[in-house]
Design a protein around this motif. Sequence first.
Motif, PDB file in Angstrom:
ATOM      1  N   SER A   1     -14.701   1.445-107.329  1.00 11.28           N
ATOM      2  CA  SER A   1     -14.224   0.412-108.240  1.00 11.28           C
ATOM      3  C   SER A   1     -14.844  -0.935-107.900  1.00 11.28           C
ATOM      4  O   SER A   1     -15.067  -1.243-106.727  1.00 11.28           O
ATOM      5  CB  SER A   1     -12.705   0.321-108.116  1.00 11.28           C
ATOM      6  OG  SER A   1     -12.190  -0.724-108.879  1.00 11.28           O
TER       7      SER A   1
ATOM      8  N   GLN B   1      -9.407   3.586-116.961  1.00 11.84           N
ATOM      9  CA  GLN B   1     -10.825   3.439-116.632  1.00 11.84           C
ATOM     10  C   GLN B   1     -11.389   4.753-116.131  1.00 11.84           C
ATOM     11  O   GLN B   1     -10.720   5.484-115.393  1.00 11.84           O
ATOM     12  CB  GLN B   1     -11.017   2.410-115.505  1.00 11.84           C
ATOM     13  CG  GLN B   1     -10.675   1.004-115.845  1.00 11.84           C
ATOM     14  CD  GLN B   1     -10.881   0.103-114.630  1.00 11.84           C
ATOM     15  OE1 GLN B   1     -10.649   0.493-113.496  1.00 11.84           O
ATOM     16  NE2 GLN B   1     -11.319  -1.126-114.890  1.00 11.84           N
ATOM     17  N   LYS B   2     -12.621   5.028-116.520  1.00 11.39           N
ATOM     18  CA  LYS B   2     -13.357   6.170-115.966  1.00 11.39           C
ATOM     19  C   LYS B   2     -13.972   5.695-114.658  1.00 11.39           C
ATOM     20  O   LYS B   2     -14.620   4.642-114.606  1.00 11.39           O
ATOM     21  CB  LYS B   2     -14.453   6.594-116.945  1.00 11.39           C
ATOM     22  CG  LYS B   2     -15.383   7.643-116.392  1.00 11.39           C
ATOM     23  CD  LYS B   2     -16.526   7.896-117.370  1.00 11.39           C
ATOM     24  CE  LYS B   2     -17.656   8.639-116.696  1.00 11.39           C
ATOM     25  NZ  LYS B   2     -18.792   8.824-117.588  1.00 11.39           N
ATOM     26  N   ARG B   3     -13.749   6.467-113.611  1.00 12.54           N
ATOM     27  CA  ARG B   3     -14.312   6.117-112.294  1.00 12.54           C
ATOM     28  C   ARG B   3     -14.883   7.352-111.621  1.00 12.54           C
ATOM     29  O   ARG B   3     -14.456   8.471-111.875  1.00 12.54           O
ATOM     30  CB  ARG B   3     -13.238   5.536-111.372  1.00 12.54           C
ATOM     31  CG  ARG B   3     -12.719   4.194-111.789  1.00 12.54           C
ATOM     32  CD  ARG B   3     -11.843   3.646-110.686  1.00 12.54           C
ATOM     33  NE  ARG B   3     -11.106   2.474-111.123  1.00 12.54           N
ATOM     34  CZ  ARG B   3     -10.112   1.943-110.465  1.00 12.54           C
ATOM     35  NH1 ARG B   3      -9.711   2.492-109.328  1.00 12.54           N
ATOM     36  NH2 ARG B   3      -9.492   0.879-110.917  1.00 12.54           N
ATOM     37  N   TYR B   4     -15.805   7.106-110.730  1.00 14.05           N
ATOM     38  CA  TYR B   4     -16.316   8.167-109.872  1.00 14.05           C
ATOM     39  C   TYR B   4     -15.424   8.229-108.642  1.00 14.05           C
ATOM     40  O   TYR B   4     -14.897   7.213-108.189  1.00 14.05           O
ATOM     41  CB  TYR B   4     -17.758   7.882-109.460  1.00 14.05           C
ATOM     42  CG  TYR B   4     -18.690   7.881-110.633  1.00 14.05           C
ATOM     43  CD1 TYR B   4     -19.144   9.081-111.177  1.00 14.05           C
ATOM     44  CD2 TYR B   4     -19.115   6.695-111.213  1.00 14.05           C
ATOM     45  CE1 TYR B   4     -19.990   9.090-112.269  1.00 14.05           C
ATOM     46  CE2 TYR B   4     -19.971   6.695-112.307  1.00 14.05           C
ATOM     47  CZ  TYR B   4     -20.400   7.892-112.825  1.00 14.05           C
ATOM     48  OH  TYR B   4     -21.222   7.908-113.908  1.00 14.05           O
TER      49      TYR B   4
ATOM     50  N   SER C   1     -11.682   6.417-105.171  1.00 11.79           N
ATOM     51  CA  SER C   1     -12.357   6.120-106.423  1.00 11.79           C
ATOM     52  C   SER C   1     -13.199   4.870-106.191  1.00 11.79           C
ATOM     53  O   SER C   1     -12.844   3.996-105.399  1.00 11.79           O
ATOM     54  CB  SER C   1     -11.366   5.940-107.573  1.00 11.79           C
ATOM     55  OG  SER C   1     -10.597   4.778-107.403  1.00 11.79           O
TER      56      SER C   1
ATOM     57  N   ILE D   1     -15.396  12.846-111.515  1.00 12.80           N
ATOM     58  CA  ILE D   1     -15.097  11.764-112.453  1.00 12.80           C
ATOM     59  C   ILE D   1     -13.600  11.835-112.711  1.00 12.80           C
ATOM     60  O   ILE D   1     -13.064  12.900-113.025  1.00 12.80           O
ATOM     61  CB  ILE D   1     -15.895  11.917-113.751  1.00 12.80           C
ATOM     62  CG1 ILE D   1     -17.383  11.756-113.448  1.00 12.80           C
ATOM     63  CG2 ILE D   1     -15.432  10.896-114.793  1.00 12.80           C
ATOM     64  CD1 ILE D   1     -18.299  12.034-114.614  1.00 12.80           C
ATOM     65  N   VAL D   2     -12.920  10.704-112.528  1.00 11.15           N
ATOM     66  CA  VAL D   2     -11.479  10.644-112.724  1.00 11.15           C
ATOM     67  C   VAL D   2     -11.150   9.507-113.680  1.00 11.15           C
ATOM     68  O   VAL D   2     -11.964   8.604-113.894  1.00 11.15           O
ATOM     69  CB  VAL D   2     -10.720  10.446-111.383  1.00 11.15           C
ATOM     70  CG1 VAL D   2     -10.905  11.637-110.464  1.00 11.15           C
ATOM     71  CG2 VAL D   2     -11.150   9.166-110.682  1.00 11.15           C
ATOM     72  N   PHE D   3      -9.965   9.567-114.250  1.00 12.77           N
ATOM     73  CA  PHE D   3      -9.491   8.507-115.128  1.00 12.77           C
ATOM     74  C   PHE D   3      -8.289   7.870-114.467  1.00 12.77           C
ATOM     75  O   PHE D   3      -7.315   8.550-114.147  1.00 12.77           O
ATOM     76  CB  PHE D   3      -9.165   9.067-116.511  1.00 12.77           C
ATOM     77  CG  PHE D   3     -10.395   9.552-117.214  1.00 12.77           C
ATOM     78  CD1 PHE D   3     -11.158   8.683-117.974  1.00 12.77           C
ATOM     79  CD2 PHE D   3     -10.817  10.865-117.068  1.00 12.77           C
ATOM     80  CE1 PHE D   3     -12.317   9.124-118.599  1.00 12.77           C
ATOM     81  CE2 PHE D   3     -11.973  11.314-117.692  1.00 12.77           C
ATOM     82  CZ  PHE D   3     -12.731  10.435-118.460  1.00 12.77           C
TER      83      PHE D   3
END
Length: 141
Positions: A105, A82-85, A103, A71-73
């Motif tokens: 999106s 945004q929080k993304r996988y 990521s 999980i990255v921002f």
Amino acid sequence: MEKITIGRFDKADFPDLHLEDIAVKVDTGAYTSSIHCDHIVEEKGVLKCTFLDEEHPLYNGRTYRFKDYDIVFVKSSNGIVQKRYQIQTTITLFGKTRKISLSLSARQEMRFPVLLGRKFITRKYIVDTEYYDLSYKKKQE
């Protein structure tokens, strides 16, 4: 290591994802790379998603599952975080397959389903915005 000239956009293969000739935009303003994803669900330690969407001509409807993801921002160009996988996979450009972090999106409103950011292109490519599809044209030869 000699750098390869890449244009402002191209087409790439993602062998681990069974996706070929996917349009990519080289974005020197973005740090990370991203791919258009739909139906992203995380449950019981497994990330599930579909790549592209029904509107894309190369959409295959396949659900992909990942046990290894982060999980990255990510801060967008308008400053919103945004929080993304994020997944690890491979990309093929200019006949060479390399590892890439992507990521996930929702990019359905965007012309290109994949952005290649500086983290990936640094030390590998020189961007010349006069050109496009250099890798894809080489593949066609």
